[in-house]
Design an enzyme around this catalytic site. Structure first.
Site, PDB file in Angstrom:
ATOM      1  N   ARG A  60       0.830  -1.218   0.000  1.00 16.33           N
ATOM      2  CA  ARG A  60       0.000   0.000   0.000  1.00 16.33           C
ATOM      3  C   ARG A  60       0.859   1.261   0.000  1.00 16.33           C
ATOM      4  O   ARG A  60       0.544   2.241  -0.683  1.00 16.33           O
ATOM      5  CB  ARG A  60      -0.925  -0.032   1.220  1.00 16.33           C
ATOM      6  CG  ARG A  60      -1.873   1.159   1.318  1.00 16.33           C
ATOM      7  CD  ARG A  60      -2.887   0.960   2.443  1.00 16.33           C
ATOM      8  NE  ARG A  60      -3.595   2.191   2.736  1.00 16.33           N
ATOM      9  CZ  ARG A  60      -3.631   2.788   3.923  1.00 16.33           C
ATOM     10  NH1 ARG A  60      -2.995   2.240   4.955  1.00 16.33           N
ATOM     11  NH2 ARG A  60      -4.285   3.913   4.097  1.00 16.33           N
ATOM     12  N   HIS A  64       0.586   4.051  -2.898  1.00 18.75           N
ATOM     13  CA  HIS A  64       0.123   5.395  -2.570  1.00 18.75           C
ATOM     14  C   HIS A  64       1.180   6.456  -2.864  1.00 18.75           C
ATOM     15  O   HIS A  64       0.836   7.622  -3.056  1.00 18.75           O
ATOM     16  CB  HIS A  64      -0.315   5.457  -1.111  1.00 18.75           C
ATOM     17  CG  HIS A  64      -1.677   4.878  -0.884  1.00 18.75           C
ATOM     18  ND1 HIS A  64      -2.600   5.421  -0.017  1.00 18.75           N
ATOM     19  CD2 HIS A  64      -2.286   3.795  -1.439  1.00 18.75           C
ATOM     20  CE1 HIS A  64      -3.709   4.708  -0.047  1.00 18.75           C
ATOM     21  NE2 HIS A  64      -3.538   3.701  -0.893  1.00 18.75           N
ATOM     22  N   HIS A 199      -5.594  -6.457  -3.825  1.00 21.23           N
ATOM     23  CA  HIS A 199      -6.374  -6.576  -2.596  1.00 21.23           C
ATOM     24  C   HIS A 199      -6.509  -8.016  -2.132  1.00 21.23           C
ATOM     25  O   HIS A 199      -7.159  -8.275  -1.108  1.00 21.23           O
ATOM     26  CB  HIS A 199      -7.762  -5.961  -2.786  1.00 21.23           C
ATOM     27  CG  HIS A 199      -7.760  -4.468  -2.719  1.00 21.23           C
ATOM     28  ND1 HIS A 199      -8.569  -3.674  -3.515  1.00 21.23           N
ATOM     29  CD2 HIS A 199      -7.035  -3.611  -1.960  1.00 21.23           C
ATOM     30  CE1 HIS A 199      -8.342  -2.404  -3.244  1.00 21.23           C
ATOM     31  NE2 HIS A 199      -7.420  -2.338  -2.300  1.00 21.23           N
ATOM     32  N   TRP A 250     -10.357  -9.094   2.132  1.00 18.88           N
ATOM     33  CA  TRP A 250     -11.034  -9.448   0.887  1.00 18.88           C
ATOM     34  C   TRP A 250     -10.964 -10.957   0.642  1.00 18.88           C
ATOM     35  O   TRP A 250     -11.794 -11.502  -0.080  1.00 18.88           O
ATOM     36  CB  TRP A 250     -10.379  -8.729  -0.287  1.00 18.88           C
ATOM     37  CG  TRP A 250     -10.667  -7.269  -0.398  1.00 18.88           C
ATOM     38  CD1 TRP A 250     -11.653  -6.672  -1.156  1.00 18.88           C
ATOM     39  CD2 TRP A 250      -9.970  -6.191   0.244  1.00 18.88           C
ATOM     40  NE1 TRP A 250     -11.597  -5.300  -1.019  1.00 18.88           N
ATOM     41  CE2 TRP A 250     -10.586  -4.977  -0.156  1.00 18.88           C
ATOM     42  CE3 TRP A 250      -8.899  -6.119   1.133  1.00 18.88           C
ATOM     43  CZ2 TRP A 250     -10.145  -3.725   0.281  1.00 18.88           C
ATOM     44  CZ3 TRP A 250      -8.459  -4.880   1.576  1.00 18.88           C
ATOM     45  CH2 TRP A 250      -9.081  -3.701   1.154  1.00 18.88           C
ATOM     46  N   ASP A 279     -14.763  -2.681  -5.811  1.00 20.28           N
ATOM     47  CA  ASP A 279     -14.450  -4.089  -6.089  1.00 20.28           C
ATOM     48  C   ASP A 279     -15.536  -4.698  -6.975  1.00 20.28           C
ATOM     49  O   ASP A 279     -15.251  -5.303  -8.017  1.00 20.28           O
ATOM     50  CB  ASP A 279     -14.366  -4.897  -4.792  1.00 20.28           C
ATOM     51  CG  ASP A 279     -13.289  -4.428  -3.846  1.00 20.28           C
ATOM     52  OD1 ASP A 279     -12.164  -4.195  -4.308  1.00 20.28           O
ATOM     53  OD2 ASP A 279     -13.574  -4.302  -2.636  1.00 20.28           O
TER      54      ASP A 279
END
Length: 329
Positions: A60, A64, A199, A250, A279
């Site tokens: 992440r 980002h 994810h 997830w 999603d």
């Protein structure tokens, strides 16, 4: 001053390109690109990340940092992208980056051991290594990124995608929002879908994103049902289960990189697994759906396409040092 280094380097633009596998050529590499430190860092990161179970937050952080890129802004570092600016305030405090100060704290000690490696390279290398260490594909990474130098060079807030209505850009649907964000970066529908598969790692935590439950049967006791590698594969190091941590994942084995994200989003079989509007839309949108169906059915295809798109993502907005980019393998 330049030194001759036994490394492979490729000439390329800082902008994303559909040709992600340029022919390698040998060049003289600037001393600013310390290939030996890059190699040593990569070797150490694999066990360092897996031993802490921090694969998801490390991925992440890299995403980002690079995902702020705006292809319409010509100048570095104002265009955003993989320039390491996320390490500064106010960027690290943007709402979309909640919790990522933890990732910086995890990586800062190892950064001190390799001072010649830029933060931008560290964040992208750690992200790609976290994928591979979780059982995912080996990503053809290139190094030699320049860093943003201070807080005044941070990317503006609002460039990263949201997960649900209301979208800050006024989009009427999740698919429209994803296209606005990813097209601004020069990426396409296939990139959107395949990168969504990242994810398969991690959880949404309500205190950070506002999504997910305090805990589920998969996050309360850690990923899967074993204290060993979630996959049970002998070639994977044992990863400690983060017992008692919160959030909603997830996938069941949320420290294992595979194609289960697509299978679970398609099936919507378990209320303890997360399905956000952004999603669900990869199976609902007629242009996204063929890619989502492909990756749900074929993990090898997912891995191949993910590796190519992840490399593109890792190079968004990059300004290369003299003699860069270089590869390590």
């Amino acid at each position: 001053m330049q030194s001759s280094v036994n490394a492979r380097a490729v000439r390329g633009s800082a902008r994303p390109s559909s040709n992600t596998r340029s022919r390698a050529v040998t060049v003289r590499v600037s001393a600013k690109v310390n290939v030996e430190q890059l190699k040593a860092l990569k070797s150490e990161l694999y066990g360092y990340i897996n031993s802490r179970g921090c694969n998801p937050i490390t991925v992440r952080l890299g995403w980002h940092d690079s995902g702020t890129y705006d292809k319409n802004v010509p100048n570095f570092p104002a265009r955003g992208g993989a320039n390491g600016s996320i390490r500064f305030k106010p960027e690290i405090d943007h709402d979309a980056n909640k919790g990522l100060a933890i990732a910086l704290a995890i990586l800062n000690p190892i950064k001190k051991k390799y001072p010649d490696v830029s933060y931008a390279d560290l964040f992208q290398m750690a992200s790609a290594t976290a994928i591979e260490a979780a059982g995912g594909p080996k990503i053809p990474m290139r190094y030699g990124r320049k860093d943003a130098k201070g807080p005044e060079e941070c990317s503006p807030d609002g460039r990263l995608p949201g997960a649900a209505h209301p979208f800050a850009d006024g989009s009427a649907s999740p698919a429209e929002h994803l296209r606005r964000v990813f097209y601004r970066m020069g990426l396409n529908d296939q990139d959107i879908v395949v990168l969504s598969g990242g994810h398969t790692l991690g959880r949404a935590r309500p205190e950070r994103s506002g999504f997910g439950a305090e805990k589920t049967k998969y996050t309360d006791v850690g990923p899967g049902t074993s204290t060993a590698s979630p996959s049970g594969r002998a070639d994977r190091p044992t990863t400690p289960k983060p017992v008692g941590q919160q959030g909603t994942s997830w996938t069941v084995n949320w420290l294992e990189f595979d194609n289960s994200y697509f299978k679970e989003i398609k099936a919507k079989r378990d209320a303890d697994l997360l399905v956000l509007p952004t999603d669900a839309c990869i199976f609902e949108d007629e242009k996204f759906r063929p890619y989502a169906e492909k990756y749900a059915a074929d993990q090898a295809a997912f891995f191949a396409d993910y590796a190519a798109s992840h490399q593109k993502l890792s190079e968004l907005g990059v300004e290369w040092e003299e003699g860069a980019p270089v590869t390590l393998d």
